[in-house]
Design a protein around this motif. Structure first.
Motif, PDB file in Angstrom:
ATOM      1  N   LYS A  60      -5.787   1.166  -6.499  1.00  0.00           N
ATOM      2  CA  LYS A  60      -4.548   0.374  -6.501  1.00  0.00           C
ATOM      3  C   LYS A  60      -3.915   0.412  -7.895  1.00  0.00           C
ATOM      4  CE  LYS A  60      -6.178  -2.592  -2.815  1.00  0.00           C
ATOM      5  NZ  LYS A  60      -6.490  -3.936  -2.366  1.00  0.00           N
TER       6      LYS A  60
ATOM      7  N   ASP B 266      -3.629   4.052   6.036  1.00  0.00           N
ATOM      8  CA  ASP B 266      -4.276   4.654   4.868  1.00  0.00           C
ATOM      9  C   ASP B 266      -4.494   6.150   5.083  1.00  0.00           C
ATOM     10  OD1 ASP B 266      -4.354   2.179   3.607  1.00  0.00           O
ATOM     11  OD2 ASP B 266      -6.455   1.803   4.106  1.00  0.00           O
TER      12      ASP B 266
ATOM     13  N   PRO C 195       0.815  -1.219   0.000  1.00  0.00           N
ATOM     14  CA  PRO C 195       0.000   0.000   0.000  1.00  0.00           C
ATOM     15  C   PRO C 195       0.852   1.275   0.000  1.00  0.00           C
ATOM     16  CG  PRO C 195      -0.818  -1.531   1.657  1.00  0.00           C
ATOM     17  CD  PRO C 195       0.468  -2.092   1.122  1.00  0.00           C
TER      18      PRO C 195
END
Length: 120
Positions: free
Chosen positions: A66, A42, A8
């Motif tokens: 993504k 996040d 991520p």
């Protein structure tokens, strides 16, 4: 194995580079590394992107989609195939064109000695 926030975070960094350019990318990376305790979530990645001047909505769309995950996974698999098993993974190319892998963090003197040997 990868850090659970590696993919991520890499996706976030690629989104920042895509949306804000090279300078924004490096500011983002520097900020995230300096603030790992809060920036790897996040919410923290989004805040870091905003801090370096990337539009929050554009970042959110890129990050949520993504967008760069397949490229990141391909790069990761390429590293694994090349023998990289951790960060950092350094490659030294000698004068003959042979590639030497130096896995992991090594002292400067060790890295310098390998580079000096490659130049002979």
């Amino acid at each position: 194995s990868l850090h659970p926030r590696a993919t991520p975070s890499a996706n976030a960094a690629e989104c920042v580079a895509n949306l804000g350019g090279n300078d924004a990318f490096w500011k983002f990376v520097d900020y995230v590394f300096a603030n790992q305790d809060t920036a790897l979530t996040d919410v923290g990645l989004s805040a870091a992107a905003k801090q370096v001047g990337v539009d929050a909505s554009s970042f959110s769309s890129c990050y949520s989609a993504k967008k760069f995950e397949s490229i990141i996974n391909s790069d990761y698999q390429g590293g694994v195939a090349a023998g990289v098993n951790g960060t950092p993974g350094n490659f030294i190319v000698n004068k003959k064109g042979d590639v030497w892998l130096i896995p992991g963090a090594v002292p400067f003197d060790t890295l310098k000695a390998t580079i000096d040997a490659a130049l002979k």
